[in-house]
Design a protein around this motif. Structure first.
Motif, PDB file in Angstrom:
ATOM      1  N   GLY A  47      18.580   9.187  53.608  1.00  0.00           N
ATOM      2  CA  GLY A  47      18.629   8.191  54.671  1.00  0.00           C
ATOM      3  C   GLY A  47      17.423   8.300  55.591  1.00  0.00           C
ATOM      4  O   GLY A  47      16.878   9.384  55.800  1.00  0.00           O
ATOM      5  N   ALA A 100      17.068   0.035  51.306  1.00  0.00           N
ATOM      6  CA  ALA A 100      18.117  -0.910  51.715  1.00  0.00           C
ATOM      7  C   ALA A 100      18.349  -0.888  53.216  1.00  0.00           C
ATOM      8  O   ALA A 100      17.908   0.032  53.916  1.00  0.00           O
ATOM      9  CB  ALA A 100      19.429  -0.560  51.008  1.00  0.00           C
ATOM     10  N   GLY A 153      20.413  -0.213  56.526  1.00  0.00           N
ATOM     11  CA  GLY A 153      21.089   1.047  56.836  1.00  0.00           C
ATOM     12  C   GLY A 153      20.198   2.248  56.574  1.00  0.00           C
ATOM     13  O   GLY A 153      20.632   3.384  56.680  1.00  0.00           O
ATOM     14  N   GLY A 154      18.931   1.998  56.180  1.00  0.00           N
ATOM     15  CA  GLY A 154      18.002   3.093  55.948  1.00  0.00           C
ATOM     16  C   GLY A 154      18.293   3.893  54.705  1.00  0.00           C
ATOM     17  O   GLY A 154      17.954   5.078  54.621  1.00  0.00           O
ATOM     18  N   ALA A 155      18.913   3.272  53.698  1.00  0.00           N
ATOM     19  CA  ALA A 155      19.256   3.990  52.467  1.00  0.00           C
ATOM     20  C   ALA A 155      18.120   3.878  51.454  1.00  0.00           C
ATOM     21  O   ALA A 155      17.497   2.815  51.333  1.00  0.00           O
ATOM     22  CB  ALA A 155      20.532   3.414  51.866  1.00  0.00           C
ATOM     23  N   ASN A 156      17.849   4.942  50.756  1.00  0.00           N
ATOM     24  CA  ASN A 156      16.775   4.973  49.753  1.00  0.00           C
ATOM     25  C   ASN A 156      17.238   5.740  48.517  1.00  0.00           C
ATOM     26  O   ASN A 156      17.937   6.744  48.652  1.00  0.00           O
ATOM     27  CB  ASN A 156      15.544   5.694  50.305  1.00  0.00           C
ATOM     28  CG  ASN A 156      15.058   5.091  51.599  1.00  0.00           C
ATOM     29  OD1 ASN A 156      14.314   4.117  51.599  1.00  0.00           O
ATOM     30  ND2 ASN A 156      15.490   5.642  52.720  1.00  0.00           N
ATOM     31  N   ASN A 197      27.334   0.013  54.219  1.00  0.00           N
ATOM     32  CA  ASN A 197      26.515   1.162  54.598  1.00  0.00           C
ATOM     33  C   ASN A 197      25.831   0.974  55.952  1.00  0.00           C
ATOM     34  O   ASN A 197      25.073   1.851  56.377  1.00  0.00           O
ATOM     35  CB  ASN A 197      25.491   1.498  53.522  1.00  0.00           C
ATOM     36  CG  ASN A 197      24.542   0.368  53.244  1.00  0.00           C
ATOM     37  OD1 ASN A 197      24.985  -0.717  52.882  1.00  0.00           O
ATOM     38  ND2 ASN A 197      23.259   0.613  53.401  1.00  0.00           N
ATOM     39  N   GLY A 230      24.465   4.027  58.048  1.00  0.00           N
ATOM     40  CA  GLY A 230      23.146   4.037  58.667  1.00  0.00           C
ATOM     41  C   GLY A 230      23.215   4.388  60.143  1.00  0.00           C
ATOM     42  O   GLY A 230      22.432   5.212  60.636  1.00  0.00           O
ATOM     43  N   LEU A 277      21.003  12.420  60.392  1.00  0.00           N
ATOM     44  CA  LEU A 277      21.334  12.916  59.049  1.00  0.00           C
ATOM     45  C   LEU A 277      20.333  12.317  58.068  1.00  0.00           C
ATOM     46  O   LEU A 277      20.391  11.130  57.765  1.00  0.00           O
ATOM     47  CB  LEU A 277      22.763  12.514  58.663  1.00  0.00           C
ATOM     48  CG  LEU A 277      23.857  12.837  59.691  1.00  0.00           C
ATOM     49  CD1 LEU A 277      25.208  12.325  59.214  1.00  0.00           C
ATOM     50  CD2 LEU A 277      23.915  14.338  59.953  1.00  0.00           C
ATOM     51  N   GLY A 337      19.547  13.649  54.933  1.00  0.00           N
ATOM     52  CA  GLY A 337      19.733  14.068  53.546  1.00  0.00           C
ATOM     53  C   GLY A 337      20.305  12.932  52.711  1.00  0.00           C
ATOM     54  O   GLY A 337      20.197  11.762  53.079  1.00  0.00           O
ATOM     55  N   THR A 346      22.528  10.062  50.997  1.00  0.00           N
ATOM     56  CA  THR A 346      23.402   9.087  51.634  1.00  0.00           C
ATOM     57  C   THR A 346      24.085   8.234  50.570  1.00  0.00           C
ATOM     58  O   THR A 346      23.459   7.865  49.582  1.00  0.00           O
ATOM     59  CB  THR A 346      22.602   8.213  52.632  1.00  0.00           C
ATOM     60  OG1 THR A 346      23.465   7.263  53.225  1.00  0.00           O
ATOM     61  CG2 THR A 346      21.434   7.498  51.977  1.00  0.00           C
TER      62      THR A 346
END
Lengths: 403, 340
Positions: free
Chosen positions: A248, A382, A384-387, B123, B127, B135, B137, B139
């Motif tokens: 994240g 994405a 939400g800062g998802a990778n 999500n 986020g 956090l 790490g 996800t």
């Protein structure tokens, strides 16, 4: 005990420019885009292009949401490609792990439109939970292994593939259908229009004139299999899936970290699990949405992880071929990249003509590039800062694996 | 499991119970009387103290954050880059998606609310929580029906096993909305409730080194799917997988926290699944049904059962089960935290 090795033995595609893996390989080599100037949703005065799928033999009212129909088509293709259907007792142990961003949002729309019609509401609501897509696929093919749904916006299917990889790596599954699906929905068209994230013209990833993305719909599903399981049945192996990572940004609800902080961590974790260094990565398929914020952040992440080599490792975006398919994009673009690896061809990033100086990496453009690659990475990011980053490599014994 | 994993932080937010101690008291005392409503929501006061900068979060994110904050405070500080988050929610952002759609169907697609739109991915909650607690790490956000909470726990264990994180915050949450309540086919008189629950998972030696309290150890997990008409058998296979991973025999189980909910079909599957997996021991082992007291809390139910199990366990082993409702089943085996 060392982890199990995982190979890709089936590819299934539902996209605006292809309805099978072979068609997708053909479309990529011919630079054929499925983007049309006739989007199904006009947002009052603003007309957008989109990657619309013409699903063959579609039954308009069998109760399934369109997103499940897209997924079922890809799952059928993937299973056929794998050759599993003709073989022994694998259904009881085969799992399904699918990702989606919008899920069955068209059914949710129908629920709302049903108003006080209780029968209609309940009929449509059965399809509304995100998990209905994976359930429909498992039901259709009688699969009894792990059943899971991921909803992680635009990294959904990448995450599903990574998770399926871990299940097999750790010896908890031997066959998994993994990937994702998303349909074009009013929810997406309205929302991305309001955010001014969609281009009114053409999707141009990494080009300095880029001004937004083009939405698409589709599904990408892969059959992932434990290596010995695949070998014992003499399966054709497309590639080995050897590592993945997710991380994240912890930065912003919708915008990427400007240096791709989370993406750098995801790439680093993927390389570590694969046991590879950046020197061994021959090609990177980036997310490349064509929005002003995304593309430079990705290039910055590439520089952060690959160092000086970021200038010479070839990269591309496949979004201009079938649009941004949201939760399906990770799977479809991994499939497109694996197909390119098998054919020694790097598909070009369509419409990228004048490279943005902020994206001064080796973007494959023009006619594409005939080049042998042995390892590739595919990255997606994405809301939400998802990778997520996935790493695949050419399987040493291409073609029919030796028994 | 290839690495030992312990639970070092607990957080729970339910109607009439905030925090694991209050949850345990409510559960162990049973309900004093009928609830004020068959559909109970978490009081807004449970998350009223959250920062003003989070005003754009939807209700799902707010209750999930409230539970997460409790769990992280309980566990103590960790390394941000080595701490990930796994969020499981049965219905996820569907109430928010419905809110956005209702707005544009009424006013037109150009007039969607951008603040609501950014929460139309499940999500978004993950986020925001990552931003608040830094956090960075791994996800993940999972929506596999009512078993999504325990599935997030399994994912958290897998990430630590793979060495991708030192610790994982695992969260389960589901909210109630009129759209959901109208759509879910609930039996007459069945109680449902909002809830959020969070756990901090950590590699055992790290927890030991820093002197963290170890509420319990996760010995094994099982995850299976199957036909909607044969969920007892699917559950039995998940339970067997979890016990196999835990390397225990049925006789070593001292307690079962069942997903039975008062729904005839679910309860039949839950009971038959246990009998198929545990054999004769199924009739001997004490079985608790937290939903009898807490109501149906969807994806959070399995997580709440884990919190209750950590309170109930001394040195024995407990089994927690979840039926997803869409064909998935999860099982988790825990052992009391005193083992080193």
């Amino acid at each position: 005990m060392s982890p199990h090795r995982v190979v890709i033995t089936g590819l299934g595609v539902t996209a605006a420019n292809a309805l099978s893996a072979d068609e997708l390989a053909q479309a990529l080599s011919n630079r054929h885009s499925g983007i049309r100037r006739a989007a199904p949703f006009d947002i009052e005065g603003r007309t957008y292009s989109a990657g619309v799928v013409d699903l063959p033999g579609e039954t308009p009212d069998n109760g399934l949401d369109r997103v499940s129909k897209l997924a079922l088509h890809a799952a059928e293709q993937a299973l056929r490609d794998s050759g599993l259907e003709a073989q022994g007792n694998w259904r009881e142990v085969a799992g399904v792990m699918l990702g989606t961003s919008r899920g069955p949002a068209l059914s949710l729309e129908q629920v709302i439109r049903s108003g006080g019609d209780e029968d209609a509401r309940r009929r449509h609501f059965g399809e509304v939970p995100f998990s209905s897509i994976a359930r429909n696929v498992a039901d259709q093919f009688g699969l009894g292994g792990i059943l899971s749904t991921v909803t992680m916006a635009c990294v959904s299917s990448s995450l599903a593939i990574g998770r399926a990889l871990d299940e097999i790596r750790q010896g908890r599954a031997s066959v998994m259908l993994a990937g994702g699906a998303d349909a074009l929905t009013l929810l997406s068209f309205s929302g991305f229009s309001v955010l001014r994230a969609m281009t009114p013209t053409v999707c141009r990833p990494f080009d300095h004139r880029r001004n937004g993305m083009v939405l698409g719909e589709g599904a990408g599903i892969l059959v992932l299999e434990e290596l010995n399981h695949a070998r014992q049945r003499g399966a054709r192996i497309h590639a080995e899936l050897c590592g993945w990572g997710t991380a994240g940004d912890a930065h912003h609800p919708t915008s990427p970290h400007p240096e791709g902080r989370g993406l750098q961590q995801a790439m680093t974790l993927a390389l570590r699990q694969a046991g590879l260094t950046t020197e061994q990565i021959d090609f990177v398929n980036l997310h490349g949405t064509g929005t002003p914020a995304n593309d430079p952040a990705e290039c910055q992440a590439l520089r952060g992880v690959f160092g000086a080599r970021a200038a010479s490792v070839p990269v591309n975006s496949l979004k201009p071929y079938f649009g941004h398919t949201l939760g399906a994009s990770g799977a479809l673009e991994l499939i497109g990249s694996v197909l390119g690896m098998a054919r020694d061809f790097l598909p070009p990033t369509l419409n990228c003509e004048e490279l943005d100086p902020k994206c001064d990496v080796d973007v494959v453009r023009g006619e594409g590039r005939a080049q042998r690659i042995d390892t590739l990475m595919s990255t997606k990011s994405a809301f939400g800062g998802a990778n997520v980053a996935l790493v695949a490599r050419r399987f040493p014994e291409t073609g029919r694996a030796a028994r | 499991m290839s690495r030992r994993i312990v639970i070092s932080g607990l957080g729970a937010v339910c109607p009439r119970a905030t925090g694991p101690t209050a949850l345990w008291e409510r559960f162990s005392q049973g309900d004093a009387g009928p609830p004020s409503s068959l559909a109970e929501r978490i009081p807004d006061a449970a998350f009223a103290k959250q920062s003003a900068q989070l005003r754009h979060m939807d209700r799902l994110g707010r209750i999930a954050l409230a539970a997460t904050t409790l769990a992280i405070e309980d566990a103590g500080p960790g390394n941000p880059l080595q701490t990930g988050i796994a969020f499981g929610s049965g219905y996820g952002c569907l109430p928010t998606n419905a809110e956005y759609l209702e707005g544009i169907l009424e006013r037109g697609g150009r007039y969607g609310n951008p603040v609501v739109f950014q929460n139309t991915v499940t999500n978004a909650a993950t986020g925001y929580i990552s931003m608040v607690h830094d956090l960075r790490g791994p996800t993940a956000t999972l929506c596999s029906g009512h078993s999504a909470g325990l599935e997030a726990l399994r994912f958290g264990c897998q990430q630590i096993e793979e060495g991708q994180a030192e610790r994982m915050v695992v969260v389960g949450a589901d909210t109630l909305s009129p759209m959901l309540l109208a759509g879910i086919a609930l039996p007459e008189g069945m109680r449902v409730s909002e809830a959020a629950c969070a756990l901090v998972l950590e590699e055992h030696t790290r927890a030991l080194t820093r002197g963290a309290h170890r509420h319990a150890e996760v010995l094994g997990t099982g995850h299976r799917g199957g036909s909607l008409t044969n969920q007892a058998h699917t559950l039995a296979r998940a339970v067997r997988d979890a016990m196999h991973m835990a390397r225990i025999e049925p006789e070593q189980l001292g307690a079962v926290f069942s997903c039975a909910s008062g729904r005839g079909d679910f309860d039949g599957w839950a009971q038959r699944g246990l009998h198929e997996a545990l054999g004769a021991h199924a009739a001997k082992v004490p079985v608790s049904c937290p939903k009898d007291v807490l109501g149906e809390t969807f994806s959070t139910a399995g997580m709440l059962a884990v919190v209750l199990a950590t309170r109930a366990l001394d040195k024995g082993c407990a089994l927690v089960t979840a039926l997803g409702g869409e064909g998935s089943t999860l099982a988790v085996v825990l052992r009391g935290g005193a083992h080193d």
